[in-house]
Design a protein around this motif. Structure first.
Motif, PDB file in Angstrom:
ATOM      1  N   ASN A  89       3.743   5.631  -5.653  1.00 30.56           N
ATOM      2  CA  ASN A  89       3.664   5.680  -7.117  1.00 30.56           C
ATOM      3  C   ASN A  89       2.538   6.603  -7.570  1.00 30.56           C
ATOM      4  O   ASN A  89       2.693   7.339  -8.540  1.00 30.56           O
ATOM      5  CB  ASN A  89       3.464   4.284  -7.699  1.00 30.56           C
ATOM      6  CG  ASN A  89       4.707   3.439  -7.600  1.00 30.56           C
ATOM      7  OD1 ASN A  89       5.810   3.952  -7.488  1.00 30.56           O
ATOM      8  ND2 ASN A  89       4.533   2.129  -7.623  1.00 30.56           N
ATOM      9  N   LEU A  90       1.407   6.558  -6.873  1.00 30.66           N
ATOM     10  CA  LEU A  90       0.282   7.420  -7.243  1.00 30.66           C
ATOM     11  C   LEU A  90       0.609   8.896  -7.026  1.00 30.66           C
ATOM     12  O   LEU A  90       0.186   9.746  -7.791  1.00 30.66           O
ATOM     13  CB  LEU A  90      -0.969   7.039  -6.457  1.00 30.66           C
ATOM     14  CG  LEU A  90      -1.639   5.720  -6.850  1.00 30.66           C
ATOM     15  CD1 LEU A  90      -2.778   5.404  -5.903  1.00 30.66           C
ATOM     16  CD2 LEU A  90      -2.124   5.768  -8.281  1.00 30.66           C
ATOM     17  N   SER A  91       1.359   9.188  -5.973  1.00 29.97           N
ATOM     18  CA  SER A  91       1.701  10.586  -5.716  1.00 29.97           C
ATOM     19  C   SER A  91       2.664  11.142  -6.753  1.00 29.97           C
ATOM     20  O   SER A  91       2.729  12.355  -6.961  1.00 29.97           O
ATOM     21  CB  SER A  91       2.288  10.750  -4.319  1.00 29.97           C
ATOM     22  OG  SER A  91       3.547  10.107  -4.245  1.00 29.97           O
TER      23      SER A  91
ATOM     24  N   LEU B  95      -7.256   6.066 -13.693  1.00 28.29           N
ATOM     25  CA  LEU B  95      -6.980   4.699 -13.246  1.00 28.29           C
ATOM     26  C   LEU B  95      -8.258   4.040 -12.730  1.00 28.29           C
ATOM     27  O   LEU B  95      -9.073   4.674 -12.062  1.00 28.29           O
ATOM     28  CB  LEU B  95      -5.939   4.703 -12.121  1.00 28.29           C
ATOM     29  CG  LEU B  95      -4.515   5.043 -12.515  1.00 28.29           C
ATOM     30  CD1 LEU B  95      -3.643   5.132 -11.266  1.00 28.29           C
ATOM     31  CD2 LEU B  95      -3.953   3.999 -13.454  1.00 28.29           C
TER      32      LEU B  95
ATOM     33  N   ALA C 180      -6.722  -0.544  -9.485  1.00 29.25           N
ATOM     34  CA  ALA C 180      -5.298  -0.207  -9.518  1.00 29.25           C
ATOM     35  C   ALA C 180      -4.801   0.276  -8.162  1.00 29.25           C
ATOM     36  O   ALA C 180      -3.604   0.210  -7.881  1.00 29.25           O
ATOM     37  CB  ALA C 180      -5.033   0.851 -10.576  1.00 29.25           C
ATOM     38  N   THR C 181      -5.698   0.760  -7.328  1.00 30.50           N
ATOM     39  CA  THR C 181      -5.282   1.256  -6.017  1.00 30.50           C
ATOM     40  C   THR C 181      -5.566   0.262  -4.899  1.00 30.50           C
ATOM     41  O   THR C 181      -5.208   0.507  -3.761  1.00 30.50           O
ATOM     42  CB  THR C 181      -6.004   2.572  -5.696  1.00 30.50           C
ATOM     43  OG1 THR C 181      -7.412   2.344  -5.711  1.00 30.50           O
ATOM     44  CG2 THR C 181      -5.636   3.646  -6.703  1.00 30.50           C
ATOM     45  N   GLN C 182      -6.197  -0.859  -5.235  1.00 23.86           N
ATOM     46  CA  GLN C 182      -6.491  -1.862  -4.219  1.00 23.86           C
ATOM     47  C   GLN C 182      -5.313  -2.815  -4.078  1.00 23.86           C
ATOM     48  O   GLN C 182      -4.695  -3.211  -5.067  1.00 23.86           O
ATOM     49  CB  GLN C 182      -7.747  -2.647  -4.578  1.00 23.86           C
ATOM     50  CG  GLN C 182      -8.997  -1.805  -4.562  1.00 23.86           C
ATOM     51  CD  GLN C 182     -10.207  -2.602  -5.029  1.00 23.86           C
ATOM     52  OE1 GLN C 182     -10.086  -3.721  -5.489  1.00 23.86           O
ATOM     53  NE2 GLN C 182     -11.369  -1.995  -4.896  1.00 23.86           N
TER      54      GLN C 182
ATOM     55  N   ARG D 100      -3.798   9.840 -12.872  1.00 25.88           N
ATOM     56  CA  ARG D 100      -4.298   9.237 -11.642  1.00 25.88           C
ATOM     57  C   ARG D 100      -5.824   9.128 -11.658  1.00 25.88           C
ATOM     58  O   ARG D 100      -6.386   8.144 -11.178  1.00 25.88           O
ATOM     59  CB  ARG D 100      -3.840  10.061 -10.444  1.00 25.88           C
ATOM     60  CG  ARG D 100      -3.893   9.318  -9.163  1.00 25.88           C
ATOM     61  CD  ARG D 100      -3.303  10.072  -8.000  1.00 25.88           C
ATOM     62  NE  ARG D 100      -2.443  11.173  -8.387  1.00 25.88           N
ATOM     63  CZ  ARG D 100      -2.221  12.242  -7.661  1.00 25.88           C
ATOM     64  NH1 ARG D 100      -2.786  12.368  -6.485  1.00 25.88           N
ATOM     65  NH2 ARG D 100      -1.430  13.211  -8.063  1.00 25.88           N
TER      66      ARG D 100
ATOM     67  N   ILE E 279       2.216   1.640  -3.504  1.00 24.17           N
ATOM     68  CA  ILE E 279       1.187   2.115  -4.431  1.00 24.17           C
ATOM     69  C   ILE E 279       0.930   3.601  -4.219  1.00 24.17           C
ATOM     70  O   ILE E 279       0.843   4.379  -5.182  1.00 24.17           O
ATOM     71  CB  ILE E 279      -0.107   1.289  -4.265  1.00 24.17           C
ATOM     72  CG1 ILE E 279       0.087  -0.103  -4.851  1.00 24.17           C
ATOM     73  CG2 ILE E 279      -1.290   1.983  -4.946  1.00 24.17           C
ATOM     74  CD1 ILE E 279      -1.066  -1.052  -4.602  1.00 24.17           C
ATOM     75  N   GLU E 280       0.820   4.023  -2.969  1.00 19.85           N
ATOM     76  CA  GLU E 280       0.572   5.438  -2.682  1.00 19.85           C
ATOM     77  C   GLU E 280       1.735   6.312  -3.137  1.00 19.85           C
ATOM     78  O   GLU E 280       1.532   7.418  -3.628  1.00 19.85           O
ATOM     79  CB  GLU E 280       0.282   5.626  -1.193  1.00 19.85           C
ATOM     80  CG  GLU E 280      -1.057   5.069  -0.777  1.00 19.85           C
ATOM     81  CD  GLU E 280      -1.287   5.106   0.720  1.00 19.85           C
ATOM     82  OE1 GLU E 280      -0.413   5.626   1.450  1.00 19.85           O
ATOM     83  OE2 GLU E 280      -2.336   4.608   1.149  1.00 19.85           O
TER      84      GLU E 280
ATOM     85  N   GLN F 217       0.831  -1.206   0.000  1.00 19.55           N
ATOM     86  CA  GLN F 217       0.000   0.000   0.000  1.00 19.55           C
ATOM     87  C   GLN F 217       0.866   1.256   0.000  1.00 19.55           C
ATOM     88  O   GLN F 217       0.582   2.212  -0.710  1.00 19.55           O
ATOM     89  CB  GLN F 217      -0.941   0.002   1.210  1.00 19.55           C
ATOM     90  CG  GLN F 217      -1.905   1.157   1.237  1.00 19.55           C
ATOM     91  CD  GLN F 217      -2.892   1.099   0.080  1.00 19.55           C
ATOM     92  OE1 GLN F 217      -3.362   0.031  -0.283  1.00 19.55           O
ATOM     93  NE2 GLN F 217      -3.182   2.244  -0.501  1.00 19.55           N
TER      94      GLN F 217
END
Length: 187
Positions: free
Chosen positions: A36-38, A48, A52-54, A45, A33-34, A30
């Motif tokens: 990478n998302l930031s 997506l 993709a965020t789970q 973003r 992922i966070e 997690q």
């Protein structure tokens, strides 16, 4: 009796710690992922899919199967190798006992290690946390992750040789080595 106790306790420890290991792996994933998302642009973003965020559940093979096989195999093969080495060393020093005698005394001398597994299993069951720094490895200072690592993650995520070696040394190990020396001399 010592072999059966050791096998039972390793099995219990793996089954008790498997959910905690899976939870820790999910938390690390997690964080990745966070991070990478930031780093993604806002428009990417927002496009997506929610999947993709789970964070998926780690496979049981990694949290339960592999640790169980390594633990059980380590006991069976490790104890045979240890008895074989002790037999050869003892014979080189003039001992005349058979392999069965050396195996039995080395197995009974392992009682402190079996007790350590019992104490650690009970600790994990009661505290609902894994033992991150066993033995003397807890004395090493925690360093921030190296460049390219994630902020907030400590170097304990990547064990070093010194961490692994010091993690194997504790009062139970010293007690075991003393008992093993006495047992081999007596045999």
């Amino acid at each position: 009796v010592p072999v059966l106790l050791a096998l039972a306790l390793v099995t219990a420890r793996v089954f008790v710690s498997a959910p905690l290991v899976a939870q820790a792996q999910r938390a690390k994933t997690q964080v990745m992922i966070e991070a990478n998302l930031s780093n993604m642009p806002e428009d990417t973003r927002s496009t997506l899919p929610p999947e993709a965020t789970q964070v998926p559940e780690p496979p049981k093979a990694f949290t339960l199967g592999i640790p169980l096989m390594l633990g059980l195999g380590g006991i069976v093969l490790g104890w045979l190798v240890r008895a074989g080495v002790l037999q050869v060393v003892s014979m080189a020093l003039g001992g005349r006992q058979g392999f069965g005698v050396v195996y039995r005394v080395s197995a009974w001398a392992s009682f402190p290690l079996i007790l350590r597994d019992a104490v650690q299993t009970i600790y994990v069951m009661v505290s609902h946390t894994t033992i991150d720094h066993p033995g003397l490895s807890g004395l090493l200072p925690a360093k921030p992750a190296a460049a390219g690592g994630f902020p907030g993650m400590m170097s304990a995520a990547r064990p070093t040789v010194s961490t692994i070696m010091l993690g194997r040394i504790d009062l139970y190990t010293i007690w075991y080595l003393i008992l093993l020396g006495i047992a081999v001399i007596a045999a």
